[in-house]
Write a protein that holds these residues in place. Structure first.
Motif, PDB file in Angstrom:
ATOM      1  N   TRP A 167      28.222  37.848  55.086  1.00 42.31           N
ATOM      2  CA  TRP A 167      29.530  38.481  55.196  1.00 42.31           C
ATOM      3  C   TRP A 167      30.294  38.351  53.876  1.00 42.31           C
ATOM      4  CZ3 TRP A 167      31.722  41.854  58.220  1.00 42.31           C
ATOM      5  CH2 TRP A 167      33.090  42.000  58.225  1.00 42.31           C
ATOM      6  N   ALA A 168      30.305  37.161  53.294  1.00 42.73           N
ATOM      7  CA  ALA A 168      31.005  36.948  52.030  1.00 42.73           C
ATOM      8  C   ALA A 168      30.341  37.741  50.900  1.00 42.73           C
ATOM      9  CB  ALA A 168      31.033  35.465  51.682  1.00 42.73           C
ATOM     10  N   THR A 169      29.031  37.802  50.910  1.00 46.70           N
ATOM     11  CA  THR A 169      28.322  38.537  49.872  1.00 46.70           C
ATOM     12  C   THR A 169      28.641  40.027  49.956  1.00 46.70           C
ATOM     13  OG1 THR A 169      26.560  36.919  49.980  1.00 46.70           O
ATOM     14  CG2 THR A 169      26.051  38.984  48.896  1.00 46.70           C
ATOM     15  N   TYR A 170      28.749  40.573  51.167  1.00 48.35           N
ATOM     16  CA  TYR A 170      29.073  41.984  51.333  1.00 48.35           C
ATOM     17  C   TYR A 170      30.430  42.290  50.717  1.00 48.35           C
ATOM     18  CZ  TYR A 170      30.733  46.251  53.500  1.00 48.35           C
ATOM     19  OH  TYR A 170      31.275  47.484  53.697  1.00 48.35           O
ATOM     20  N   TRP A 171      31.439  41.500  51.053  1.00 46.23           N
ATOM     21  CA  TRP A 171      32.780  41.778  50.558  1.00 46.23           C
ATOM     22  C   TRP A 171      32.905  41.503  49.067  1.00 46.23           C
ATOM     23  CZ3 TRP A 171      35.715  44.992  52.769  1.00 46.23           C
ATOM     24  CH2 TRP A 171      35.643  45.172  54.135  1.00 46.23           C
ATOM     25  N   ARG A 172      32.169  40.547  48.548  1.00 45.49           N
ATOM     26  CA  ARG A 172      32.203  40.278  47.116  1.00 45.49           C
ATOM     27  C   ARG A 172      31.676  41.486  46.333  1.00 45.49           C
ATOM     28  NH1 ARG A 172      28.882  35.808  46.537  1.00 45.49           N
ATOM     29  NH2 ARG A 172      30.582  34.561  47.320  1.00 45.49           N
ATOM     30  N   ASN A 173      30.665  42.150  46.881  1.00 43.63           N
ATOM     31  CA  ASN A 173      30.064  43.289  46.192  1.00 43.63           C
ATOM     32  C   ASN A 173      30.812  44.597  46.446  1.00 43.63           C
ATOM     33  OD1 ASN A 173      28.070  41.715  45.084  1.00 43.63           O
ATOM     34  ND2 ASN A 173      26.701  42.010  46.822  1.00 43.63           N
ATOM     35  N   SER A 174      31.577  44.686  47.540  1.00 42.44           N
ATOM     36  CA  SER A 174      32.209  45.957  47.869  1.00 42.44           C
ATOM     37  C   SER A 174      33.615  46.103  47.288  1.00 42.44           C
ATOM     38  CB  SER A 174      32.264  46.141  49.387  1.00 42.44           C
ATOM     39  OG  SER A 174      33.147  45.204  49.957  1.00 42.44           O
ATOM     40  N   ARG A 175      34.264  45.019  46.910  1.00 39.94           N
ATOM     41  CA  ARG A 175      35.609  45.111  46.350  1.00 39.94           C
ATOM     42  C   ARG A 175      35.557  45.666  44.933  1.00 39.94           C
ATOM     43  NH1 ARG A 175      38.073  39.267  47.404  1.00 39.94           N
ATOM     44  NH2 ARG A 175      36.269  38.830  46.155  1.00 39.94           N
ATOM     45  N   THR A 176      36.578  46.401  44.572  1.00 40.05           N
ATOM     46  CA  THR A 176      36.678  46.865  43.196  1.00 40.05           C
ATOM     47  C   THR A 176      37.304  45.753  42.369  1.00 40.05           C
ATOM     48  OG1 THR A 176      38.835  47.840  43.636  1.00 40.05           O
ATOM     49  CG2 THR A 176      36.915  49.278  43.857  1.00 40.05           C
ATOM     50  N   PRO A 177      36.914  45.591  41.138  1.00 35.42           N
ATOM     51  CA  PRO A 177      37.474  44.511  40.327  1.00 35.42           C
ATOM     52  C   PRO A 177      38.944  44.776  39.999  1.00 35.42           C
ATOM     53  CG  PRO A 177      36.017  45.874  39.023  1.00 35.42           C
ATOM     54  CD  PRO A 177      35.901  46.348  40.441  1.00 35.42           C
ATOM     55  N   LEU A 178      39.702  43.702  39.869  1.00 33.35           N
ATOM     56  CA  LEU A 178      41.107  43.811  39.505  1.00 33.35           C
ATOM     57  C   LEU A 178      41.228  43.827  37.984  1.00 33.35           C
ATOM     58  CD1 LEU A 178      42.637  41.275  42.021  1.00 33.35           C
ATOM     59  CD2 LEU A 178      42.455  43.741  42.251  1.00 33.35           C
ATOM     60  N   HIS A 179      42.068  44.714  37.466  1.00 35.42           N
ATOM     61  CA  HIS A 179      42.281  44.815  36.034  1.00 35.42           C
ATOM     62  C   HIS A 179      43.703  44.361  35.725  1.00 35.42           C
ATOM     63  CE1 HIS A 179      38.528  46.957  35.721  1.00 35.42           C
ATOM     64  NE2 HIS A 179      38.925  47.758  36.700  1.00 35.42           N
ATOM     65  N   PRO A 180      43.874  43.316  34.934  1.00 37.14           N
ATOM     66  CA  PRO A 180      45.217  42.835  34.638  1.00 37.14           C
ATOM     67  C   PRO A 180      45.993  43.830  33.781  1.00 37.14           C
ATOM     68  CG  PRO A 180      43.586  41.630  33.362  1.00 37.14           C
ATOM     69  CD  PRO A 180      42.832  42.534  34.292  1.00 37.14           C
ATOM     70  N   GLY A 181      47.277  43.880  34.005  1.00 32.90           N
ATOM     71  CA  GLY A 181      48.131  44.749  33.218  1.00 32.90           C
ATOM     72  C   GLY A 181      49.442  44.989  33.936  1.00 32.90           C
ATOM     73  N   PRO A 182      50.385  45.686  33.291  1.00 37.62           N
ATOM     74  CA  PRO A 182      51.679  45.942  33.906  1.00 37.62           C
ATOM     75  C   PRO A 182      51.531  46.785  35.178  1.00 37.62           C
ATOM     76  CG  PRO A 182      51.682  46.535  31.576  1.00 37.62           C
ATOM     77  CD  PRO A 182      50.291  46.198  31.941  1.00 37.62           C
ATOM     78  N   GLY A 183      52.135  46.324  36.267  1.00 30.57           N
ATOM     79  CA  GLY A 183      52.128  47.066  37.522  1.00 30.57           C
ATOM     80  C   GLY A 183      50.829  47.007  38.295  1.00 30.57           C
ATOM     81  N   GLN A 184      49.851  46.265  37.843  1.00 34.11           N
ATOM     82  CA  GLN A 184      48.552  46.240  38.536  1.00 34.11           C
ATOM     83  C   GLN A 184      48.601  45.440  39.822  1.00 34.11           C
ATOM     84  OE1 GLN A 184      45.808  48.043  37.922  1.00 34.11           O
ATOM     85  NE2 GLN A 184      47.159  49.061  36.474  1.00 34.11           N
ATOM     86  N   TRP A 185      49.561  44.545  39.976  1.00 37.67           N
ATOM     87  CA  TRP A 185      49.632  43.813  41.236  1.00 37.67           C
ATOM     88  C   TRP A 185      49.979  44.766  42.369  1.00 37.67           C
ATOM     89  CZ3 TRP A 185      54.164  43.635  44.007  1.00 37.67           C
ATOM     90  CH2 TRP A 185      55.342  44.044  43.346  1.00 37.67           C
ATOM     91  N   ARG A 186      50.734  45.825  42.090  1.00 36.74           N
ATOM     92  CA  ARG A 186      51.018  46.826  43.127  1.00 36.74           C
ATOM     93  C   ARG A 186      49.764  47.653  43.418  1.00 36.74           C
ATOM     94  NH1 ARG A 186      56.167  48.260  40.160  1.00 36.74           N
ATOM     95  NH2 ARG A 186      57.720  46.999  41.188  1.00 36.74           N
ATOM     96  N   ALA A 187      49.027  47.984  42.387  1.00 34.50           N
ATOM     97  CA  ALA A 187      47.826  48.801  42.554  1.00 34.50           C
ATOM     98  C   ALA A 187      46.710  48.042  43.272  1.00 34.50           C
ATOM     99  CB  ALA A 187      47.329  49.288  41.202  1.00 34.50           C
ATOM    100  N   SER A 188      46.781  46.704  43.248  1.00 40.10           N
ATOM    101  CA  SER A 188      45.733  45.933  43.890  1.00 40.10           C
ATOM    102  C   SER A 188      45.734  46.098  45.404  1.00 40.10           C
ATOM    103  CB  SER A 188      45.861  44.446  43.535  1.00 40.10           C
ATOM    104  OG  SER A 188      47.033  43.910  44.112  1.00 40.10           O
ATOM    105  N   ALA A 189      46.861  46.503  45.987  1.00 36.84           N
ATOM    106  CA  ALA A 189      46.944  46.691  47.426  1.00 36.84           C
ATOM    107  C   ALA A 189      46.477  48.084  47.846  1.00 36.84           C
ATOM    108  CB  ALA A 189      48.382  46.473  47.901  1.00 36.84           C
ATOM    109  N   HIS A 190      46.334  48.999  46.902  1.00 35.89           N
ATOM    110  CA  HIS A 190      45.929  50.373  47.211  1.00 35.89           C
ATOM    111  C   HIS A 190      44.612  50.681  46.510  1.00 35.89           C
ATOM    112  CE1 HIS A 190      49.863  50.983  48.924  1.00 35.89           C
ATOM    113  NE2 HIS A 190      50.400  50.518  47.810  1.00 35.89           N
ATOM    114  N   PRO A 191      43.540  50.801  47.274  1.00 38.95           N
ATOM    115  CA  PRO A 191      42.237  51.051  46.639  1.00 38.95           C
ATOM    116  C   PRO A 191      42.103  52.394  46.001  1.00 38.95           C
ATOM    117  CG  PRO A 191      41.975  50.739  49.019  1.00 38.95           C
ATOM    118  CD  PRO A 191      43.411  50.609  48.702  1.00 38.95           C
TER     119      PRO A 191
END
Length: 63
Positions: free
Chosen positions: A39-63
């Motif tokens: 289960w953990a391996t599935y979600w680790r591979n299916s999430r998109t990576p987070l990219h740091p930068g201005p306003g990215q914390w808002r974008a992290s909630a919207h795929p």
């Protein structure tokens, strides 16, 4: 131990006992507990990576 068929020589019988004793003395490997669950391996591979930068914390909630 009882030999049901054949007539083994003392050397053959000693070799058989040695093999059985060595097999019994071999420890069984412990289960691999460091591996993540499927289960953990599935979600680790299916999430998109987070990219740091201005306003990215808002974008992290919207795929």
């Amino acid at each position: 131990m009882k030999i049901l068929k054949g007539n083994p020589t003392p050397e053959e019988l000693a070799a058989l006992v040695t093999v059985i004793a060595a097999r019994a003395a071999t420890p069984t490997p412990a289960p691999d507990t460091d591996r993540a669950s499927n289960w953990a391996t599935y979600w680790r591979n299916s999430r998109t990576p987070l990219h740091p930068g201005p306003g990215q914390w808002r974008a992290s909630a919207h795929p």
